[in-house]
Design an enzyme around this catalytic site. Structure first.
Site, PDB file in Angstrom:
ATOM      1  N   ALA A 168      38.267  48.200  47.455  1.00 24.00           N
ATOM      2  CA  ALA A 168      38.833  49.192  48.369  1.00 24.00           C
ATOM      3  C   ALA A 168      37.884  50.377  48.526  1.00 24.00           C
ATOM      4  O   ALA A 168      37.084  50.687  47.628  1.00 24.00           O
ATOM      5  CB  ALA A 168      40.185  49.669  47.845  1.00 24.00           C
ATOM      6  N   GLY A 214      38.975  44.714  44.867  1.00 25.44           N
ATOM      7  CA  GLY A 214      39.579  44.091  46.037  1.00 25.44           C
ATOM      8  C   GLY A 214      38.734  43.003  46.636  1.00 25.44           C
ATOM      9  O   GLY A 214      39.244  42.066  47.269  1.00 25.44           O
ATOM     10  N   GLU A 248      39.554  40.038  44.759  1.00 31.16           N
ATOM     11  CA  GLU A 248      40.928  39.661  45.084  1.00 31.16           C
ATOM     12  C   GLU A 248      41.049  38.975  46.436  1.00 31.16           C
ATOM     13  O   GLU A 248      41.792  38.001  46.577  1.00 31.16           O
ATOM     14  CB  GLU A 248      41.821  40.901  45.017  1.00 31.16           C
ATOM     15  CG  GLU A 248      42.030  41.385  43.581  1.00 31.16           C
ATOM     16  CD  GLU A 248      42.639  42.770  43.489  1.00 31.16           C
ATOM     17  OE1 GLU A 248      43.504  42.968  42.614  1.00 31.16           O
ATOM     18  OE2 GLU A 248      42.259  43.660  44.288  1.00 31.16           O
ATOM     19  N   GLU A 270      38.908  47.985  37.967  1.00 31.43           N
ATOM     20  CA  GLU A 270      39.810  49.093  38.272  1.00 31.43           C
ATOM     21  C   GLU A 270      40.111  49.968  37.061  1.00 31.43           C
ATOM     22  O   GLU A 270      40.332  51.180  37.202  1.00 31.43           O
ATOM     23  CB  GLU A 270      41.134  48.547  38.848  1.00 31.43           C
ATOM     24  CG  GLU A 270      41.032  47.990  40.254  1.00 31.43           C
ATOM     25  CD  GLU A 270      40.622  46.535  40.318  1.00 31.43           C
ATOM     26  OE1 GLU A 270      40.686  45.941  41.404  1.00 31.43           O
ATOM     27  OE2 GLU A 270      40.221  45.966  39.263  1.00 31.43           O
TER      28      GLU A 270
END
Length: 258
Positions: free
Chosen positions: A65, A109, A112, A132
């Site tokens: 992100a 992300g 992911e 994270e």
């Protein structure tokens, strides 16, 4: 063809989607996710696209992100805008197969969304991770859930709790990656696989994707029942008749996708 922050090209029956924000190592900004969603919607309704390849740059598939965008969000901001769910999960909702072709960094992300695809082909330089924890938060797009289902509890705990990176060879051994290829052959190999999938009956390919996905959502007995009913339903397809007839006649089948 440029579609905002996403580059798209149709090659045969495959759609190649390239994240195109190199100055930020393909950090997943809101605009990039919107552009990606628009291209996925286009591919889903295009009858001449049977399989997609999702890739980034040689240096980075995606580094997660965009921290500049999300750092100041409050809980209510994230909740009301349905952050991640309304945009990112569009990848996992696609009915046509998507192959993630990963080179360089696939972090947070980025890792992911690669896992949201149906399988991952990695180049030798690929590195995966859920870092994270190092910035005071937790994975929010499947890093604790899809990762654990792919590599098991111990490896998922290791990656999520330490924030360390996993290279392509370790990712293949762990089951996250289906195959590893030389950096210079990544797109060629992913496209070759996509074209092979696209050459088969589209409804059959979609059923296979749906059935394998159900294996992670239900018990074995219910999954077997679901698979059996889909299997039975294929006997009403023209492609099933053509495929078996071609096998008996020792020739290549000509599928009509119905």
């Amino acid at each position: 063809m440029s579609r905002g922050l996403v580059f798209f090209e149709k090659i045969g029956l495959a759609g190649v989607i390239t994240l195109n924000r190199p100055e930020a190592l393909n950090a997943l900004s809101e605009r990039l996710i919107q552009d990606l969603g628009n291209v996925l919607d286009m591919c889903e309704i295009d009858p001449e696209i049977h399989c997609m390849v999702l890739m980034g740059s040689e240096k980075a598939f995606a580094v997660g992100a965009d921290i500049k965008e999300i750092q100041s969000k409050t809980y209510m901001d994230a909740y009301l805008e349905d952050f991640i769910t309304k945009g990112w999960e569009k990848i996992s909702a696609c009915r046509k197969p998507i192959i993630a072709a990963v080179s360089g960094y696939a972090l947070g992300g980025g890792c992911e969304i690669a896992m949201m695809c149906d399988f991952i082909i990695a180049s030798e330089s690929a590195k995966f991770g859920q870092p994270e924890v190092t910035i005071g938060t937790i994975p929010g797009a499947g890093g604790t859930q899809r990762l654990a289902r792919s590599v098991g509890k111990s490896k998922a705990m290791d990656l999520c709790l330490t924030g360390r990176l996993m290279d392509a060879q370790e990712a293949e051994r762990a089951g996250l990656v289906s195959r590893v290829v030389p950096d210079t052959q990544l797109k060629e190999e992913a496209l070759k696989v996509a074209q092979k999938i696209a050459s088969y009956s589209l409804p059959i390919v979609m059923m296979i994707k749906e059935a394998v996905g159900r294996a992670f959502e239900t018990s074995l007995s219910e999954g077997l029942k679901f698979e059996r009913r889909l299997f039975h339903s294929t006997f009403d397809l023209e492609d099933q008749k053509e495929g078996m007839k071609a096998f008996l006649e020792k020739r290549s089948p000509v599928f009509k996708n119905r």
